[in-house]
Design an enzyme around this catalytic site. Structure first.
Site, short mmCIF file in Angstrom:
data_model
loop_
_atom_site.label_atom_id
_atom_site.label_comp_id
_atom_site.label_asym_id
_atom_site.label_seq_id
_atom_site.Cartn_x
_atom_site.Cartn_y
_atom_site.Cartn_z
N TYR A 68 0.82 -1.21 0.00
CA TYR A 68 0.00 0.00 0.00
C TYR A 68 0.86 1.27 0.00
O TYR A 68 0.67 2.18 -0.81
CB TYR A 68 -0.95 0.01 1.20
CG TYR A 68 -1.67 1.32 1.36
CD1 TYR A 68 -2.80 1.60 0.61
CD2 TYR A 68 -1.20 2.29 2.24
CE1 TYR A 68 -3.46 2.81 0.73
CE2 TYR A 68 -1.84 3.51 2.36
CZ TYR A 68 -2.97 3.77 1.62
OH TYR A 68 -3.60 4.97 1.73
N ASP B 225 -8.00 -3.63 -1.21
CA ASP B 225 -9.18 -2.88 -1.65
C ASP B 225 -8.78 -1.61 -2.39
O ASP B 225 -9.48 -1.14 -3.28
CB ASP B 225 -10.06 -2.54 -0.45
CG ASP B 225 -9.29 -1.77 0.61
OD1 ASP B 225 -9.46 -0.55 0.71
OD2 ASP B 225 -8.52 -2.40 1.37
N LYS C 105 -11.16 -8.97 5.86
CA LYS C 105 -11.73 -7.64 6.02
C LYS C 105 -12.32 -7.19 4.68
O LYS C 105 -11.60 -7.05 3.68
CB LYS C 105 -10.67 -6.64 6.48
CG LYS C 105 -11.22 -5.23 6.67
CD LYS C 105 -10.08 -4.29 6.97
CE LYS C 105 -10.58 -2.85 6.96
NZ LYS C 105 -9.46 -1.90 7.00
#
Length: 509
Positions: A255, A290, A362
């Site tokens: 990320y 995500d 998640k």
């Protein structure tokens, strides 16, 4: 039994390729250190506080050692050798450092290990406290409802967090102040002026943990606390989380590279140490796959999410994390105008669930396609909640109907909690009844994504993960290994490098 009929050999091949792709990066992390890793060692040894200008003492000490003798041998030996004459660590910034040898090195190493062991013992005690509190208050049944607070002021976050817990939130995430991931130091003390979030500091961690412990006792269920162990201070923030008993930390392998332009080498080295701390502390990590779907198409790039999850799994296992600590991330981000969009979402979510059956997955809500139409947004969030229940997701980050307009109000959070409560109650154990038709749309879509994942991991394993990141394979953005923020904080270990923290963390219990 697999609802998708996945071929075990194909799944095993995907994991083998992920392991092969990850190994050169793991070796890089084993043979290098960073300024933040060394600062984390000092924090474990009990060094805290900041000077009059707000610069943490750990930064001052690490900078002084690096300027005089370098960090190739680690911070522990020069510092604990110098502590013979300077019992107050803060006075070390003006000390003359040297890398001790022979008996002096043995003595300095012993003192360093004893000091760091006390910090790790505190982390162990916090893990035991969490287990005791879970037994006392009870652990909510999954899926856990995950809700964000983000005022910028820790003293405003606390009442919002308590209110959210009373309305049904199981996990409170205190989102970080914008840009903190790019700071190469951890601010000191309680903070009241964050930007779109609250600074991650040890004192803020302590205050929020105490507040949630209080409301846990009131509600008779343990309320978990989440923050962010990413950015240039990833190892330090992970350490502070362990010292203050946080329960989850955002901690993704790519990320910061892709979305914050932090150097890939710096990120992977910092990540390994941070995950060793998380493993010891019993902290569940949350990964950020995500985010790929906010910059890439959620259908075309679905296989990049799975590939990243498999890489995150391998990196996590190597650092000591168990499956129960791998909160792998994915998201409900397909364009709702696309025909069969909900069926595609179910295929992707069920695939992730079956690939990682023991992981506390998640699941992230729709954000990319939220607009000013709050009614459509509320409906879309309900579909997301239903997909989470149908596919047995573990952690559901609730969506807000006003996300496409402004930072949601407390009233928006209340409506979001009402939405997820209704879906969970009405659907019940509907996952037991959800069995996609063999050979049908959902099954075939899932198998296709898995096949594309294997193909991608094969290329990454052959070409190298750092090359794949530089080519924009994940999240479209290109991040070369020789560029990005924090590269100057990467140091190759010399023979005789000593880190008492990794020595302790890598020992078998």
């Amino acid at each position: 039994m697999s609802k998708l009929g996945l071929d075990p050999e194909v799944v095993a091949k995907a994991r083998r390729l992920a392991a092969r792709a990850a190994e050169p990066v793991i070796e890089l992390a084993r043979t290098h250190t960073t300024v933040s890793v060394e600062r984390a060692v000092l924090r474990l040894a009990g060094v805290s506080g900041a000077d009059a200008d707000g610069t943490p003492w750990v930064n001052r000490i690490v900078d002084a050692v690096r300027a005089q003798v370098g960090l190739e041998h680690g911070i522990a030996l020069p510092v604990f050798h110098a502590l013979r004459d300077h019992q107050d660590p803060r006075r070390l910034v003006s000390a003359r450092f040297e890398v001790p040898e022979g008996a002096h090195a043995v003595q300095a190493g012993k003192r360093a290990r004893e000091a760091v062991a006390r910090g790790i013992a505190r982390i162990d005690a916090n893990r035991a406290d969490r287990d005791w509190l879970l037994g006392k208050h009870g652990d909510p049944e999954p899926p856990w409802v995950y809700l964000i607070v983000a005022t910028g002021d820790i003293y405003e976050d606390i009442p919002q967090a308590r209110a959210a817990a009373r309305e049904g939130a199981d996990v409170i995430a205190v989102i970080r102040s914008t840009g903190q991931s790019l700071l190469d130091f951890v601010p000191e003390g309680a903070t009241r002026q964050g930007y779109a979030g609250t600074y991650a500091t040890q004192e803020n961690f302590r205050l929020m943990r105490a507040a949630l412990d209080e409301v846990s006792g009131e509600l008779g269920r343990y309320v978990r606390l989440t923050n962010y162990a990413s950015g240039l201070c990833m190892p330090e923030i992970a350490t502070l989380a362990g010292l203050e008993r946080l329960d989850m930390m955002l901690n993704d392998c790519m990320y910061g590279i892709i979305f914050r332009d932090i150097n890939p080498k710096r990120t992977f080295i910092d990540q390994r140490f941070s995950r060793q701390i998380h493993a010891r502390a019993g902290i569940v990590i949350n990964t950020g796959e995500d985010n790929y779907l906010t910059t890439a198409d959620a259908v075309d790039a679905a296989h990049t999410v799975i590939a990243s999850q498999l890489l995150n799994e391998r990196f996590g296992h190597e650092a000591g994390l168990t499956d129960s600590q791998l909160g792998l991330g994915h998201a409900f981000e397909i364009n709702p105008d696309l025909p069969d969009s909900f069926r595609l979402e179910l295929a992707h979510a069920q695939l992730v669930r079956e690939l990682f059956p023991d992981a506390p997955l998640k699941y992230m809500p729709p954000t990319k396609h939220m607009t000013g139409n709050i009614f459509a947004g509320y409906l879309l969030d309900a579909f997301f909640n239903l997909a989470g229940v149908l596919t047995g997701q573990s952690i559901i980050l609730i969506g807000m109907m006003t996300e496409g307009i402004h930072t949601p109000w407390l009233s928006d959070r209340d409506l979001a909690l009402e939405n997820v409560r209704y879906v969970r109650r009405a659907a019940g154990a509907l996952a037991e009844d959800f069995h996609p038709a063999p050979g049908g749309f959902i099954v075939e879509r899932a198998r296709r994504v898995l096949s594309e994942t294997v193909d991608l991991l094969g290329r990454v394993a052959d070409d190298g993960l750092l090359t794949a990141i530089a080519d924009g394979t994940f999240g479209v953005t290109r991040r070369p290994a020789d560029r990005g923020k924090g590269l100057d904080g990467v140091i190759e270990q010399a023979p005789g490098y000593y880190n008492p923290a990794t020595e302790i963390l890598e020992e078998r219990p």
